[in-house]
Design a protein around this motif. Structure first.
Motif, PDB file in Angstrom:
ATOM      1  N   ARG A 169       0.834  -1.204   0.000  1.00  0.00           N
ATOM      2  CA  ARG A 169       0.000   0.000   0.000  1.00  0.00           C
ATOM      3  C   ARG A 169       0.868   1.252   0.000  1.00  0.00           C
ATOM      4  O   ARG A 169       0.804   2.090   0.895  1.00  0.00           O
ATOM      5  N   GLY A 170       1.762   1.317  -0.995  1.00  0.00           N
ATOM      6  CA  GLY A 170       2.749   2.390  -1.055  1.00  0.00           C
ATOM      7  C   GLY A 170       2.137   3.766  -0.961  1.00  0.00           C
ATOM      8  O   GLY A 170       2.690   4.661  -0.335  1.00  0.00           O
ATOM      9  N   GLY A 171       0.971   3.999  -1.605  1.00  0.00           N
ATOM     10  CA  GLY A 171       0.349   5.315  -1.537  1.00  0.00           C
ATOM     11  C   GLY A 171       0.001   5.686  -0.122  1.00  0.00           C
ATOM     12  O   GLY A 171       0.228   6.812   0.327  1.00  0.00           O
ATOM     13  N   GLN A 172      -0.544   4.716   0.613  1.00  0.00           N
ATOM     14  CA  GLN A 172      -0.912   4.978   2.008  1.00  0.00           C
ATOM     15  C   GLN A 172       0.334   5.229   2.854  1.00  0.00           C
ATOM     16  O   GLN A 172       0.358   6.091   3.717  1.00  0.00           O
ATOM     17  N   VAL A 173       1.392   4.456   2.586  1.00  0.00           N
ATOM     18  CA  VAL A 173       2.628   4.617   3.341  1.00  0.00           C
ATOM     19  C   VAL A 173       3.215   5.998   3.128  1.00  0.00           C
ATOM     20  O   VAL A 173       3.635   6.678   4.059  1.00  0.00           O
ATOM     21  N   LEU A 174       3.244   6.448   1.851  1.00  0.00           N
ATOM     22  CA  LEU A 174       3.794   7.762   1.543  1.00  0.00           C
ATOM     23  C   LEU A 174       2.997   8.854   2.225  1.00  0.00           C
ATOM     24  O   LEU A 174       3.545   9.786   2.794  1.00  0.00           O
ATOM     25  N   ARG A 230      15.691  11.777   2.947  1.00  0.00           N
ATOM     26  CA  ARG A 230      16.147  10.477   3.438  1.00  0.00           C
ATOM     27  C   ARG A 230      15.304  10.006   4.617  1.00  0.00           C
ATOM     28  O   ARG A 230      15.032   8.815   4.766  1.00  0.00           O
ATOM     29  N   LEU A 231      14.900  10.927   5.463  1.00  0.00           N
ATOM     30  CA  LEU A 231      14.052  10.568   6.590  1.00  0.00           C
ATOM     31  C   LEU A 231      12.698  10.079   6.099  1.00  0.00           C
ATOM     32  O   LEU A 231      12.140   9.108   6.629  1.00  0.00           O
ATOM     33  N   LEU A 232      12.158  10.732   5.085  1.00  0.00           N
ATOM     34  CA  LEU A 232      10.874  10.312   4.516  1.00  0.00           C
ATOM     35  C   LEU A 232      10.986   8.907   3.946  1.00  0.00           C
ATOM     36  O   LEU A 232      10.114   8.056   4.168  1.00  0.00           O
ATOM     37  N   ALA A 243      19.574   6.572   9.070  1.00  0.00           N
ATOM     38  CA  ALA A 243      18.175   6.120   9.099  1.00  0.00           C
ATOM     39  C   ALA A 243      17.799   5.476   7.778  1.00  0.00           C
ATOM     40  O   ALA A 243      17.194   4.404   7.726  1.00  0.00           O
ATOM     41  N   LYS A 244      18.181   6.119   6.682  1.00  0.00           N
ATOM     42  CA  LYS A 244      17.812   5.615   5.366  1.00  0.00           C
ATOM     43  C   LYS A 244      18.535   4.309   5.056  1.00  0.00           C
ATOM     44  O   LYS A 244      17.955   3.365   4.535  1.00  0.00           O
ATOM     45  N   TYR A 245      19.827   4.237   5.413  1.00  0.00           N
ATOM     46  CA  TYR A 245      20.603   3.027   5.150  1.00  0.00           C
ATOM     47  C   TYR A 245      20.061   1.847   5.950  1.00  0.00           C
ATOM     48  O   TYR A 245      19.945   0.734   5.446  1.00  0.00           O
ATOM     49  N   TRP A 246      19.731   2.100   7.202  1.00  0.00           N
ATOM     50  CA  TRP A 246      19.271   1.020   8.074  1.00  0.00           C
ATOM     51  C   TRP A 246      17.869   0.539   7.721  1.00  0.00           C
ATOM     52  O   TRP A 246      17.570  -0.649   7.783  1.00  0.00           O
TER      53      TRP A 246
END
Length: 438
Positions: free
Chosen positions: A18-23, A329-331, A405-408
């Motif tokens: 549900r990528g749209g919802q996640v975004l 990156r946080l997003l 955060a993004k890498y992990w």
């Protein structure tokens, strides 16, 4: 730029997670992370990821100036009273009693025990070779109900300590067999209430696991700084080995794993101070931070994509996605964690319903252990991302921490390592601060 990248890259997994919802959710979380009227003023203490070294004092929002002074005192005591004598204690197979007495004089023992209960004496008694605490069955109603705690002093009839046992590790801790034969104890030897021993022990487990986790992460921080000092000084072919990209990337991986683990552990410490740390969360801390300490190949979740052949695609890189930096990156990290949380719940629902040989596959121990591993990885990642959201709201989120955060956080996602800057670029950014001159 980010919107276009998300539409292009995330469409392949949209139906699954549900990528749209996640975004949408990720954007909402970023918006609501902004400070609200009436909020407490933000802390200006740097997080571990932004500190000059991982062992700096004066960092981490869970601490204040009083904690800093106490940490300085403990570090000074350790340097002066422990380090010079440690090899001697290892040969002797035990720590000298004088150390405990000096620690008690400095107020370093029994800190959580109220003074009216004799905190220092209590701590010394538990560490003393003359008094032992042990559990034994006192009732046969149930396994949990029939355990009581007793204090047994050296010299009591029927109690005898065997010879010291040689061990591979922890050589300065005396370990021996204990023999109990027809030991009779006075009523005053009972610790607490009859048949409550099991519950006393269970109540202390979260704190015990938290202490073990803290020792693991502290050891990792120390070993990392020792490694950094070595690679920035050791030369080969006219340059320090810190100039090698493979070394820089490995350091970036290790620092990320340590900082993510530290963030999760600090969250557990906060929960413990509020008396809200449960056994499951403490177990996660002990389990995941033990992995970090074990030579720090660390958490293997981040390696999954490499194993399925995505590494070639990642190495090519999508450098045009590097424009937005920390917030982007946080997003992406928040989207990755949200995707992982959703997929975990879908997996849990499946294994608790899918049957094989008359039972659900959730009954298989291997399945249970894998679910435990995944949930731990996701919860640790979520804790770190939430900490980054807090830093973002205070306008203190730097590029290195966002890169971590993004890498992990691409634990179970097949696309997040590419946009927002590839994870190889994340390693580059993190490594720059590691190998640069202090």
């Amino acid at each position: 730029m980010l919107s276009k990248a998300v539409k292009t890259c995330f469409s392949g997994v949209k139906n699954v997670c549900r990528g749209g919802q996640v975004l949408s959710t990720a954007n909402t979380r970023l918006q609501h992370s902004q400070p609200q009227e009436g909020d407490a003023p933000p802390s200006n203490r740097p997080e571990t990821s932004s500190a000059k070294t991982l062992m700096d004092i004066g960092t981490r929002r869970i601490f204040n100036d009083d904690h800093d002074m106490f940490r300085e005192s403990v570090r000074r005591f350790w340097t002066e009273e422990v380090v010079p004598y440690h090899k001697e204690w290892e040969k002797a197979g035990m720590v000298s009693r004088e150390l405990w007495q000096k620690a008690g004089e400095q107020g370093l023992l029994g800190i959580l025990t109220p003074e009216e209960h004799g905190c220092t004496l209590t701590a010394l008694a538990q560490a003393s070779p003359s008094t032992l605490r042990f559990a034994c069955p006192t009732s046969a109603k149930t396994a949990a109900h029939g355990i009581s705690l007793f204090l047994v002093e050296k010299g009591m009839p029927g109690f005898q300590a065997g010879k010291k046992l040689e061990k591979i590790g922890l050589m300065a801790q005396d370990t021996a067999e204990l023999f109990f034969e027809d030991v009779r104890l006075p009523a005053s030897a009972l610790l607490g209430q009859v048949n409550k021993g099991f519950y006393y022990l269970m109540n202390e487990l979260p704190q015990e696991r938290l202490l073990i986790a803290d020792m693991a992460i502290a050891s990792s921080e120390f070993m990392f700084e020792e490694t950094r000092n070595y690679v920035t000084q050791r030369k080969a072919f006219g340059k320090t080995i810190a100039h090698l990209q493979t070394v820089q990337h490995k350091l970036a991986e290790l620092k990320t794993e340590i900082c993510v683990g530290r963030s999760f552990l600090d969250n557990c410490l906060q929960l413990h101070s509020e008396k809200r740390l449960d056994s499951q969360t403490a177990s996660m801390a002990k389990y995941c931070l033990f992995l970090v300490e074990k030579g720090m190949p660390g958490f293997q979740a981040g390696k999954k994509l490499e194993k399925i052949g995505l590494m070639a695609q990642v190495n090519k890189g999508f450098y045009y996605l590097m424009n937005e930096l920390p917030q982007e990156r946080l997003l992406i990290a928040d989207m990755a964690i949200a995707s992982s949380e959703f997929m975990f719940e879908e997996t849990r629902n499946y294994v608790t319903q899918r049957k094989a040989f008359g039972k659900t596959i959730a009954h298989l121990q291997t399945v249970q252990h894998k679910l435990a591993e995944l949930k731990t990885e996701i919860c640790v990642g979520r804790s770190f991302v939430d900490n980054c959201l807090q830093l973002h709201s205070e306008k203190r989120l730097d590029s290195q921490t966002a890169s971590m955060a993004k890498y992990w956080a691409f634990v179970d996602s097949r696309i997040q390592p590419i946009y927002g800057g590839t994870n190889e670029i994340m390693k580059e950014l993190i490594a720059r601060s590691i190998v640069s001159q202090k």
